[in-house]
Design a protein around this motif. Structure first.
Motif, mmCIF file in Angstrom:
data_model
loop_
_atom_site.group_PDB
_atom_site.id
_atom_site.type_symbol
_atom_site.label_atom_id
_atom_site.label_comp_id
_atom_site.label_asym_id
_atom_site.label_seq_id
_atom_site.Cartn_x
_atom_site.Cartn_y
_atom_site.Cartn_z
ATOM 1 N N UNK A 76 -5.103 -23.537 -36.256
ATOM 2 C CA UNK A 76 -3.977 -24.024 -37.045
ATOM 3 C C UNK A 76 -4.049 -25.549 -37.128
ATOM 4 N N UNK A 77 -4.089 -26.052 -38.347
ATOM 5 C CA UNK A 77 -4.125 -27.497 -38.585
ATOM 6 C C UNK A 77 -2.786 -28.007 -39.111
ATOM 7 N N UNK A 78 -2.086 -27.164 -39.869
ATOM 8 C CA UNK A 78 -0.823 -27.557 -40.477
ATOM 9 C C UNK A 78 -0.105 -26.299 -40.933
ATOM 10 N N UNK A 79 1.199 -26.416 -41.087
ATOM 11 C CA UNK A 79 1.953 -25.256 -41.582
ATOM 12 C C UNK A 79 3.357 -25.665 -42.017
ATOM 13 N N UNK A 80 3.973 -24.768 -42.766
ATOM 14 C CA UNK A 80 5.357 -24.923 -43.196
ATOM 15 C C UNK A 80 5.906 -23.561 -43.559
ATOM 16 N N UNK A 81 7.199 -23.529 -43.785
ATOM 17 C CA UNK A 81 7.899 -22.322 -44.215
ATOM 18 C C UNK A 81 8.492 -22.570 -45.598
ATOM 19 N N UNK A 82 8.321 -21.606 -46.495
ATOM 20 C CA UNK A 82 9.056 -21.594 -47.761
ATOM 21 C C UNK A 82 10.236 -20.659 -47.536
ATOM 22 N N UNK A 91 17.570 -17.599 -56.371
ATOM 23 C CA UNK A 91 16.266 -16.935 -56.257
ATOM 24 C C UNK A 91 15.140 -17.755 -56.883
ATOM 25 N N UNK A 92 15.466 -18.732 -57.681
ATOM 26 C CA UNK A 92 14.466 -19.529 -58.389
ATOM 27 C C UNK A 92 14.038 -20.777 -57.604
ATOM 28 N N UNK A 93 14.522 -20.950 -56.383
ATOM 29 C CA UNK A 93 14.111 -22.102 -55.576
ATOM 30 C C UNK A 93 13.901 -21.691 -54.131
ATOM 31 N N UNK A 94 13.226 -22.538 -53.384
ATOM 32 C CA UNK A 94 12.980 -22.318 -51.962
ATOM 33 C C UNK A 94 13.200 -23.625 -51.210
ATOM 34 N N UNK A 95 13.581 -23.494 -49.950
ATOM 35 C CA UNK A 95 13.625 -24.614 -49.018
ATOM 36 C C UNK A 95 12.243 -24.784 -48.408
ATOM 37 N N UNK A 116 0.803 -29.755 -51.521
ATOM 38 C CA UNK A 116 0.263 -29.259 -52.804
ATOM 39 C C UNK A 116 0.056 -27.749 -52.743
ATOM 40 N N UNK A 117 -0.412 -27.259 -51.595
ATOM 41 C CA UNK A 117 -0.557 -25.811 -51.426
ATOM 42 C C UNK A 117 0.811 -25.126 -51.475
ATOM 43 N N UNK A 118 1.841 -25.794 -50.964
ATOM 44 C CA UNK A 118 3.197 -25.245 -51.040
ATOM 45 C C UNK A 118 3.660 -25.147 -52.494
ATOM 46 N N UNK A 119 3.352 -26.173 -53.289
ATOM 47 C CA UNK A 119 3.688 -26.119 -54.721
ATOM 48 C C UNK A 119 3.028 -24.900 -55.365
ATOM 49 N N UNK A 120 1.738 -24.705 -55.081
ATOM 50 C CA UNK A 120 1.010 -23.578 -55.669
ATOM 51 C C UNK A 120 1.585 -22.247 -55.205
ATOM 52 N N UNK A 121 1.859 -22.125 -53.913
ATOM 53 C CA UNK A 121 2.419 -20.883 -53.377
ATOM 54 C C UNK A 121 3.783 -20.605 -53.999
ATOM 55 N N UNK A 126 7.050 -17.495 -58.349
ATOM 56 C CA UNK A 126 7.969 -17.637 -59.468
ATOM 57 C C UNK A 126 9.074 -18.649 -59.218
ATOM 58 N N UNK A 127 8.858 -19.525 -58.256
ATOM 59 C CA UNK A 127 9.853 -20.522 -57.877
ATOM 60 C C UNK A 127 9.786 -21.706 -58.840
#
Length: 176
Positions: A76-82, A91-95, A116-121, A126-127
């Motif tokens: 594990x190098x990095x992580x986050x939660x959507x 339903x159209x947004x995430x924290x 940037x990976x969070x943006x793609x995910x 559909x966020x």
């Protein structure tokens, strides 16, 4: 630097969970503003981590998503939660929650790659917008602003790190 390999909703095995919790403790102890104040041990974080990861358990159709970045050794190098807004009205947004880069990878661009990976995910989900908060006094709002986030609000002195050490909570948003 080899770029991390990102995985959305990796299987939360005991080994992976242990790595995530260890990373969390290392980030806090390096000064990261991710819900705790140093010094901490993985045991100090375990209860919060258990609840955090339970909300990401895809086998139970939970609404939150873990995005993990792994280094070339597979660690594990990095992580986050959507995080889901828990309302059909949102339903159209995430924290974006618990954003962290392991200290041995900080300063190498992993944070930017993670976001940037969070943006793609998020787009794949559909966020349309991402929201996050930062602890005032850390300077991280400048990092997020460079990635397209805009400050939309601030609650003065809402985070108390210790008596006499109160910080603002800064709300930021990015429309995808």
């Amino acid at each position: 630097m080899a770029e991390p390999r990102f995985v959305v909703d990796p299987e939360l095995t005991p080994a992976l969970t242990g790595e995530l919790v260890e990373c969390w403790a290392e980030v806090v102890n390096a000064g990261g503003a991710v819900g705790f104040v140093p010094p901490v041990t993985p045991g100090d974080i375990l209860e919060t981590a258990t609840a955090t990861f339970a909300a990401c358990d895809t086998t139970r159709d939970n609404p939150d998503h873990l995005l993990a970045g792994f280094d070339r050794e597979g660690q594990v190098a990095c992580w986050l939660i959507l995080g889901d807004g828990k309302s059909w009205l949102r339903a159209h947004w995430r924290w974006v929650l618990r954003v962290m880069v392991h200290p041995k990878h900080q300063g190498q661009g992993y944070g930017t790659l993670l976001m940037r990976a969070a943006d793609d995910a998020a787009r794949d989900l559909g966020v349309e917008a991402l929201h996050l908060t930062v602890r005032g006094g850390t300077g991280t709002e400048g990092f997020y602003a460079r990635l397209g986030y805009t400050e939309v609000g601030r609650i003065p002195r809402s985070i108390r790190l210790a008596p006499g050490d109160d910080r603002d909570e800064i709300y930021m948003v990015k429309h995808l």
